[in-house]
Design a protein around this motif. Structure first.
Motif, PDB file in Angstrom:
ATOM      1  N   GLN A 196       0.800  -1.211   0.000  1.00  0.00           N
ATOM      2  CA  GLN A 196       0.000   0.000   0.000  1.00  0.00           C
ATOM      3  C   GLN A 196       0.844   1.277   0.000  1.00  0.00           C
ATOM      4  O   GLN A 196       0.770   2.064  -0.924  1.00  0.00           O
ATOM      5  CB  GLN A 196      -0.950  -0.010   1.210  1.00  0.00           C
ATOM      6  CG  GLN A 196      -2.298   0.544   0.896  1.00  0.00           C
ATOM      7  CD  GLN A 196      -3.409  -0.044   1.758  1.00  0.00           C
ATOM      8  OE1 GLN A 196      -4.549   0.214   1.483  1.00  0.00           O
ATOM      9  NE2 GLN A 196      -3.098  -0.806   2.762  1.00  0.00           N
ATOM     10  N   GLY A 197       1.645   1.465   1.032  1.00  0.00           N
ATOM     11  CA  GLY A 197       2.507   2.643   1.068  1.00  0.00           C
ATOM     12  C   GLY A 197       1.736   3.942   0.951  1.00  0.00           C
ATOM     13  O   GLY A 197       0.802   4.194   1.698  1.00  0.00           O
ATOM     14  N   TRP A 198       2.134   4.768  -0.028  1.00  0.00           N
ATOM     15  CA  TRP A 198       1.446   6.036  -0.246  1.00  0.00           C
ATOM     16  C   TRP A 198       0.214   5.863  -1.130  1.00  0.00           C
ATOM     17  O   TRP A 198      -0.550   6.798  -1.335  1.00  0.00           O
ATOM     18  CB  TRP A 198       2.392   7.068  -0.868  1.00  0.00           C
ATOM     19  CG  TRP A 198       3.438   7.559   0.086  1.00  0.00           C
ATOM     20  CD1 TRP A 198       3.670   7.112   1.361  1.00  0.00           C
ATOM     21  CD2 TRP A 198       4.397   8.591  -0.146  1.00  0.00           C
ATOM     22  NE1 TRP A 198       4.710   7.790   1.934  1.00  0.00           N
ATOM     23  CE2 TRP A 198       5.187   8.716   1.034  1.00  0.00           C
ATOM     24  CE3 TRP A 198       4.676   9.416  -1.230  1.00  0.00           C
ATOM     25  CZ2 TRP A 198       6.229   9.630   1.150  1.00  0.00           C
ATOM     26  CZ3 TRP A 198       5.722  10.331  -1.108  1.00  0.00           C
ATOM     27  CH2 TRP A 198       6.481  10.444   0.062  1.00  0.00           C
ATOM     28  N   GLY A 199       0.040   4.664  -1.687  1.00  0.00           N
ATOM     29  CA  GLY A 199      -1.193   4.345  -2.402  1.00  0.00           C
ATOM     30  C   GLY A 199      -2.325   4.211  -1.397  1.00  0.00           C
ATOM     31  O   GLY A 199      -2.108   4.318  -0.188  1.00  0.00           O
ATOM     32  N   ASN A 200      -3.502   3.969  -1.892  1.00  0.00           N
ATOM     33  CA  ASN A 200      -4.613   3.937  -0.938  1.00  0.00           C
ATOM     34  C   ASN A 200      -5.744   3.052  -1.415  1.00  0.00           C
ATOM     35  O   ASN A 200      -5.951   2.866  -2.609  1.00  0.00           O
ATOM     36  CB  ASN A 200      -5.150   5.348  -0.705  1.00  0.00           C
ATOM     37  CG  ASN A 200      -5.619   5.536   0.726  1.00  0.00           C
ATOM     38  OD1 ASN A 200      -5.384   4.687   1.577  1.00  0.00           O
ATOM     39  ND2 ASN A 200      -6.273   6.639   0.991  1.00  0.00           N
ATOM     40  N   ALA A 201      -6.445   2.492  -0.452  1.00  0.00           N
ATOM     41  CA  ALA A 201      -7.643   1.706  -0.722  1.00  0.00           C
ATOM     42  C   ALA A 201      -8.654   2.006   0.372  1.00  0.00           C
ATOM     43  O   ALA A 201      -8.296   2.491   1.446  1.00  0.00           O
ATOM     44  CB  ALA A 201      -7.293   0.219  -0.750  1.00  0.00           C
TER      45      ALA A 201
END
Length: 203
Positions: free
Chosen positions: A21-26
């Motif tokens: 995930q990191g700086w990505g998002n869900a």
């Protein structure tokens, strides 16, 4: 005395899909929403002077659920974001392990030696956690605050407080979603009281 409660965001769709995930998002899953609500209930009788949260939606959404009807400021700051994983973000973990076996192995087994030209190094995240802690201590010489952040960010912060080197980062207890850790700061010296408690969650 300053009391700091630390929690990890609720479970997300990417967590279920085993994606980095990191700086990505869900979005939070129904379980993630339920667990955040359970933590809100557990902390219901506590007064918070402020809630600090990552700018990532999964974290501040969790913070908003915990805040509920409290009159408390939710402070979003990039300092509290998860480690950036660069081009690994959004990808399924098994695929990363297959395509980047050496880097992936180093990430988990020798984090102090891990290096890539994508994303952040562990030492960079450590500097962020130190800055985040100093920010809280500066703004709150006493009182009680809550931090809603992420797995690796929180592990690095707890390791820093406990004097554990990055080399042994993943030998610590894993932090579950919405797990609760309590720290106190006396004479500007932080100390962990308890770590990764999940007693509010029923699975």
């Amino acid at each position: 005395m300053l009391t700091i409660y630390l929690t990890r965001h609720g479970q997300t769709e990417w967590n279920l899909e085993r994606r980095m995930q990191g700086w990505g998002n869900a979005e939070l899953t129904s379980q993630g929403l339920q667990d955040a609500a359970a933590l809100e209930k557990r902390l219901n009788n506590l007064h918070f002077d402020a809630i600090y949260t990552s700018t990532s939606k999964r974290a501040y959404h969790t913070a908003e659920i915990i805040a509920a009807n409290r009159k408390v400021e939710i402070i979003k700051d990039d300092l509290f974001r998860e480690m950036s994983f660069g081009d690994w973000e959004g990808r399924i973990i098994k695929d990363i392990e297959k395509e980047f076996p050496a880097e992936y192995k180093s990430f988990w087994e020798t984090p102090h030696l891990y290096t890539r030209d994508q994303g952040e190094q562990f030492s960079e995240v450590q500097k962020r956690t130190e800055s985040a802690l100093k920010l809280i201590m500066k703004n709150h010489p006493s009182g009680t605050v809550l931090v809603v952040a992420h797995s690796i960010f929180l592990r690095i912060l707890i390791a820093y407080i406990n004097g554990i080197p990055l080399e042994h980062l993943f030998k610590q207890k894993a932090l579950g979603h919405t797990s609760l850790t309590k720290a106190i700061v006396e004479d500007r010296k932080p100390k962990i009281v308890f770590e990764g408690d999940m007693s509010h969650v029923e699975h």
